[in-house]
Design an enzyme around this catalytic site. Structure first.
Site: not given
Ligand code: FES
Length: 142
Positions: A34, A103
């Site tokens: 991400c 996360c």
């Molecule tokens: Fe990357 Fe939450 S989407 S840490």
């Protein structure tokens, strides 16, 4: 409601945001998938985490989990902080959607990375104490 009230609270009013300029340990971890980045600063005295601050360039769940993680390790011993699991952070937040569990791993790894740095600065090999940092599937340490 996708997020619990606790998550929303820690996202809207994150605790311990900032940096510690004379920190005893600093850890930075990132999630390659991400692109989110989390930086954790620790002030340690006599084996106790006296102060902790964080900066997260990331999603709301990453902010909420790092905020909760800092609250959970503040005033605790290094040993207690090392036992902090992402599961405990998620439980303290009363849950996260499954897609957001990774996360919370970032928050756990950031604490461990900062403690690794603390031991490295002392000239102590952190691996036997802290373990391998960033060994979760989607995380890598910078
Ligand atoms: Fe990357 Fe939450 S989407 S840490």
């Amino acid at each position: 409601m996708l997020y619990t009230e606790k998550v929303m609270d820690h996202f809207a009013n994150p605790r311990n945001v900032g940096e510690i300029t004379d920190a005893d340990g600093v850890g930075e971890v990132g999630n390659a998938k991400c692109g989110d980045i989390m930086k954790m600063y620790l002030k340690i005295k006599n084996g106790v985490i006296e102060d902790v601050k964080f900066k997260t360039f990331g999603c709301g769940a990453a902010i909420a989990t790092s905020s909760m993680a800092t609250e959970m390790i503040k005033g605790k011993t290094i040993g207690e902080a090392l036992k902090l699991s992402n599961k405990a952070v998620v439980e303290a937040l009363e849950g996260l959607p499954p897609a957001k569990i990774h996360c919370s791993v970032l928050a756990e790894q950031a604490v461990k990375a900062a403690l690794s740095d603390y031991y490295t600065r002392l000239g102590v090999d952190p691996t036997p104490i802290v373990g391998t940092v960033g060994d979760c599937e989607a995380c890598h340490v910078h």
